[in-house]
Design a protein around this motif. Structure first.
Motif, short mmCIF file in Angstrom:
data_model
loop_
_atom_site.label_atom_id
_atom_site.label_comp_id
_atom_site.label_asym_id
_atom_site.label_seq_id
_atom_site.Cartn_x
_atom_site.Cartn_y
_atom_site.Cartn_z
N GLY A 179 7.04 -9.56 -19.69
CA GLY A 179 5.71 -8.97 -19.83
C GLY A 179 4.89 -9.09 -18.56
O GLY A 179 4.19 -8.16 -18.16
N GLU A 180 4.95 -10.26 -17.91
CA GLU A 180 4.22 -10.46 -16.65
C GLU A 180 4.75 -9.53 -15.57
O GLU A 180 3.97 -8.97 -14.79
N ALA A 181 6.06 -9.37 -15.52
CA ALA A 181 6.65 -8.49 -14.51
C ALA A 181 6.26 -7.04 -14.74
O ALA A 181 5.94 -6.31 -13.78
N MET A 182 6.24 -6.60 -15.99
CA MET A 182 5.85 -5.22 -16.28
C MET A 182 4.36 -5.00 -15.99
O MET A 182 3.98 -3.95 -15.47
N PHE A 183 3.53 -5.99 -16.30
CA PHE A 183 2.10 -5.87 -16.00
C PHE A 183 1.88 -5.81 -14.49
O PHE A 183 1.10 -5.00 -14.00
N ALA A 184 2.58 -6.67 -13.74
CA ALA A 184 2.44 -6.68 -12.28
C ALA A 184 2.92 -5.37 -11.68
O ALA A 184 2.29 -4.83 -10.76
N ALA A 185 4.03 -4.84 -12.19
CA ALA A 185 4.55 -3.57 -11.67
C ALA A 185 3.57 -2.42 -11.97
O ALA A 185 3.34 -1.56 -11.11
N THR A 186 3.01 -2.42 -13.16
CA THR A 186 2.05 -1.38 -13.52
C THR A 186 0.79 -1.48 -12.66
O THR A 186 0.26 -0.48 -12.17
N LEU A 187 0.32 -2.69 -12.44
CA LEU A 187 -0.86 -2.90 -11.61
C LEU A 187 -0.59 -2.50 -10.16
O LEU A 187 -1.44 -1.87 -9.52
N ALA A 188 0.59 -2.84 -9.65
CA ALA A 188 0.95 -2.45 -8.28
C ALA A 188 1.03 -0.93 -8.15
O ALA A 188 0.53 -0.36 -7.17
N PHE A 189 1.64 -0.27 -9.13
CA PHE A 189 1.72 1.19 -9.09
C PHE A 189 0.34 1.80 -9.13
O PHE A 189 0.03 2.73 -8.38
N PHE A 190 -0.51 1.30 -10.02
CA PHE A 190 -1.88 1.82 -10.12
C PHE A 190 -2.62 1.63 -8.80
O PHE A 190 -3.33 2.52 -8.35
N GLY A 191 -2.46 0.44 -8.19
CA GLY A 191 -3.14 0.19 -6.92
C GLY A 191 -2.69 1.13 -5.82
O GLY A 191 -3.50 1.69 -5.08
N LEU A 192 -1.39 1.35 -5.71
CA LEU A 192 -0.87 2.26 -4.69
C LEU A 192 -1.30 3.70 -4.97
O LEU A 192 -1.67 4.45 -4.05
N PHE A 193 -1.24 4.10 -6.23
CA PHE A 193 -1.69 5.44 -6.61
C PHE A 193 -3.17 5.62 -6.28
O PHE A 193 -3.57 6.67 -5.77
N TRP A 194 -3.96 4.59 -6.53
CA TRP A 194 -5.40 4.69 -6.30
C TRP A 194 -5.72 4.81 -4.81
O TRP A 194 -6.45 5.71 -4.40
N VAL A 195 -5.17 3.89 -4.00
CA VAL A 195 -5.58 3.85 -2.60
C VAL A 195 -4.92 4.93 -1.75
O VAL A 195 -5.50 5.37 -0.76
N TYR A 196 -3.71 5.38 -2.11
CA TYR A 196 -3.05 6.40 -1.30
C TYR A 196 -3.15 7.80 -1.91
O TYR A 196 -2.81 8.78 -1.25
N GLY A 197 -3.63 7.91 -3.15
CA GLY A 197 -3.74 9.21 -3.78
C GLY A 197 -5.15 9.60 -4.12
O GLY A 197 -5.67 10.62 -3.65
N VAL A 198 -5.81 8.80 -4.91
CA VAL A 198 -7.14 9.17 -5.43
C VAL A 198 -8.21 9.11 -4.36
O VAL A 198 -8.99 10.06 -4.20
N VAL A 199 -8.29 8.01 -3.62
CA VAL A 199 -9.39 7.85 -2.65
C VAL A 199 -9.37 8.92 -1.56
O VAL A 199 -10.39 9.59 -1.33
N PRO A 200 -8.22 9.17 -0.88
CA PRO A 200 -8.24 10.25 0.14
C PRO A 200 -8.51 11.63 -0.47
O PRO A 200 -9.21 12.44 0.14
N HIS A 201 -7.98 11.88 -1.66
CA HIS A 201 -8.21 13.17 -2.30
C HIS A 201 -9.70 13.36 -2.60
O HIS A 201 -10.26 14.44 -2.37
N GLN A 202 -10.33 12.33 -3.12
CA GLN A 202 -11.76 12.44 -3.43
C GLN A 202 -12.59 12.63 -2.16
O GLN A 202 -13.58 13.36 -2.17
#
Length: 139
Positions: A26-49
């Motif tokens: 569970g900790e590994a899946m939570f960490a992987a989800t959080l890491a994916f969200f962080g990368l998606f946010w900083v490399y996808g959402v912020v520059p697009h906005q």
């Protein structure tokens, strides 16, 4: 704001989590989800906005010139046309560069989180300081 919270979360977790502690599934899946969200946010959402804001609200279009012979401002002596769209794209590249540098810094913090404690433990065993110098004897 979201990216700041993600970075602060990594720093807090790096200080609290001991080195070598095993992860549960569970900790590994939570960490992987959080890491994916962080990368998606900083490399996808912020520059697009940023690019959406620059194009729509600020009207930094390719037909508006910042500098060059076609410009209307003070920089008309520049021998090439530089549009506001070019400036907005350069700012987007800078956003990517800042986040990439922060990404590498976070890796460094996470990977080196146990080094200081390990150096102190090793120094006490070898009767040296954390920098490798011998301990001063008491007189």
């Amino acid at each position: 704001m979201v990216s700041v919270l993600l970075v602060v979360g990594v720093f807090v977790l790096a200080q609290r989590r001991p080195v070598g502690t095993e992860l549960s599934w569970g900790e590994a899946m939570f960490a992987a989800t959080l890491a994916f969200f962080g990368l998606f946010w900083v490399y996808g959402v912020v520059p697009h906005q940023w690019l959406t804001l620059a194009e729509a609200e600020l009207e930094w279009r390719p037909d508006r010139y910042l500098a060059g012979p076609s410009g209307t401002g003070a920089l008309t002596d520049v021998p090439m046309n530089i549009s506001y769209e070019t400036l907005s794209h350069l700012i987007a590249v800078t956003i990517y560069g800042v986040y990439l540098g922060l990404h590498v810094a976070l890796w460094s913090v996470w990977q080196g989180r146990g080094d200081k404690v390990e150096r102190r433990r090793k120094a006490l065993e070898e009767k040296t300081t954390a920098y490798g110098r011998p301990l001063a004897r008491k007189v």
